[in-house]
Write an enzyme that holds these catalytic residues in place. Structure first.
Site, mmCIF file in Angstrom:
data_model
loop_
_atom_site.group_PDB
_atom_site.id
_atom_site.type_symbol
_atom_site.label_atom_id
_atom_site.label_comp_id
_atom_site.label_asym_id
_atom_site.label_seq_id
_atom_site.Cartn_x
_atom_site.Cartn_y
_atom_site.Cartn_z
ATOM 1 N N ASP A 76 2.209 -9.214 2.161
ATOM 2 C CA ASP A 76 3.072 -10.389 2.312
ATOM 3 C C ASP A 76 2.569 -11.369 3.379
ATOM 4 O OD1 ASP A 76 4.886 -9.372 0.471
ATOM 5 O OD2 ASP A 76 6.122 -8.407 1.998
ATOM 6 N N LYS A 118 10.826 -14.378 4.226
ATOM 7 C CA LYS A 118 10.710 -14.679 2.786
ATOM 8 C C LYS A 118 11.746 -13.876 2.018
ATOM 9 C CE LYS A 118 9.067 -10.533 1.326
ATOM 10 N NZ LYS A 118 9.826 -9.606 0.531
HETATM 11 O O1 C5P Z 1 0.736 -4.350 2.134
HETATM 12 P P1 C5P Z 1 1.757 -3.767 3.062
HETATM 13 O O2 C5P Z 1 1.139 -3.036 4.212
HETATM 14 O O3 C5P Z 1 2.793 -4.740 3.498
HETATM 15 O O4 C5P Z 1 2.518 -2.678 2.196
HETATM 16 C C1 C5P Z 1 3.342 -1.719 2.807
HETATM 17 C C2 C5P Z 1 3.528 -0.563 1.841
HETATM 18 O O5 C5P Z 1 4.274 -1.010 0.692
HETATM 19 C C3 C5P Z 1 2.237 -0.026 1.250
HETATM 20 O O6 C5P Z 1 1.693 0.967 2.057
HETATM 21 C C4 C5P Z 1 2.705 0.543 -0.086
HETATM 22 O O7 C5P Z 1 3.326 1.801 0.091
HETATM 23 C C5 C5P Z 1 3.789 -0.418 -0.496
HETATM 24 N N1 C5P Z 1 3.300 -1.487 -1.407
HETATM 25 C C6 C5P Z 1 2.958 -1.158 -2.709
HETATM 26 N N2 C5P Z 1 2.530 -2.143 -3.557
HETATM 27 C C7 C5P Z 1 2.458 -3.427 -3.141
HETATM 28 C C8 C5P Z 1 2.804 -3.773 -1.820
HETATM 29 C C9 C5P Z 1 3.239 -2.776 -0.982
HETATM 30 O O8 C5P Z 1 3.021 0.000 -3.115
HETATM 31 N N3 C5P Z 1 2.061 -4.369 -3.998
#
Ligand code: C5P
Length: 309
Positions: free
Chosen positions: A150, A19
């Site tokens: 994502d 993406k």
């Molecule tokens: O949700 P995911 O595990 O992919 O996110 C990875 C990291 O990205 C999270 O631990 C956080 O530090 C950051 N993140 C964030 N806000 C979001 C998505 C991701 O701070 N909306």
């Protein structure tokens, strides 16, 4: 009479796209540490494949090949393994299922293209089919949201608006096919590190909203309007951490891209161009500059995760 083997004895193969974020608006962190987002995702034609096959009860193993394979963890932190285990635990708690997972990567690791999330989404779908589980699309989407911000979009694909922390997705009205050139960086960027730097640069960021000009551009199908409407609130933070990316973006624009931005938390730079031949020209020029590790052409939107065998 001999029983027929289960239909999926040779395993199930799922193809899943990368993406890019056409817009990524970020607010101040929530109490849980995540950032509220208003984003527009587009799935583009750079694909990973995840193959799953039956394994002994409670055995979950993964092998990884292709682009950046040596940087992908093979333990329980691997998103595809987490996805398979989560699905087994929630939808077949009494069945002691297991899976051999094999990931073929083309999406760069830590590239801002949601490659890990794509692998999680693909593993959810592949294992649901392999194990013949009775799980609805909504059920898979809920597990996807649990795995990462994502992951639901990687199941959905197309062009979609993301809210919440990115996990709440709804298809967007979008016309046309867009041609992209993607410049892969020499080094990955850590998503948490980019968000932390965003907080330093933009303390007290307001609640994010999807930009109206971007939605209008998508409805028009005009790549020039879309090129002018691309935006990413994480870009200043990513450029601070990897200043070379600024040169990559400027070079792509000098060579005629209609718009350019860092994808997600970077470091992949995405350039929107006016058709196939412009994409070939720009990718040749960018490759010759030697500013990035690799250059790829892609089109979007494309489908989300799909079973291909
Ligand atoms: O949700 P995911 O595990 O992919 O996110 C990875 C990291 O990205 C999270 O631990 C956080 O530090 C950051 N993140 C964030 N806000 C979001 C998505 C991701 O701070 N909306």
């Amino acid at each position: 009479m001999a029983l027929s083997p289960p239909p999926a004895t040779t395993g199930v193969r799922v193809r899943v796209p990368a993406k890019i974020n056409l817009a990524l608006k970020v607010g101040a962190p929530r109490p849980d540490g995540y950032h509220p987002l208003a984003t527009v995702y587009q799935a583009v034609s750079v694909y990973d494949e995840v193959h799953v096959a039956w394994a002994d009860p409670d055995v979950f193993e993964v092998v990884v090949s292709g682009e950046g394979a040596d940087q992908v963890p093979l333990d329980d932190s691997n998103l595809a393994v987490r996805a398979a285990k989560l699905l087994a635990r929630t939808h077949a708690p009494n069945d002691s299922l297991g899976a051999h997972l094999s990931i073929k990567k083309s999406i760069p690791v830590a590239g801002g293209l949601a490659g890990g999330s794509a692998n999680g989404a693909a593993a959810l779908l592949a294992c649901a089919v392999l194990w013949d589980l009775d799980v609805s699309t909504e059920g898979l989407m809920a597990l996807a949201a649990e795995l990462g911000s994502d992951v639901p979009f990687a199941l959905l694909g197309g062009t979609a608006v993301g809210s919440g922390r990115g996990e709440d997705v709804a298809p967007a009205l979008a016309r046309g096919t867009y041609h992209w050139v993607l410049a892969f960086g020499y080094h990955g960027l850590s998503t948490p590190a980019v968000y932390r730097h965003f907080d330093e640069l933009s303390p007290g960021a307001p609640p994010p909203e999807v930009p109206a000009d971007l939605m209008n551009a998508l409805r028009s199908g005009d790549p020039r309007l879309l090129g002018a409407a691309l935006s990413n609130d994480l870009e200043p933070a990513a450029l601070d951490i990897q200043p070379r990316l600024r040169t990559v973006l400027e070079t792509g624009l000098e060579y005629g891209a209609l718009g350019a931005l860092v994808s997600g938390s970077g470091p992949t730079c995405a350039f929107l161009v006016d058709g196939e031949s412009a994409a070939v020209d720009l990718s040749v020029s960018l490759s010759a500059e030697g500013l990035c590790r690799a250059v790829r052409r892609a089109t979007g939107p494309v489908n989300g995760a799909r079973v291909i065998g």
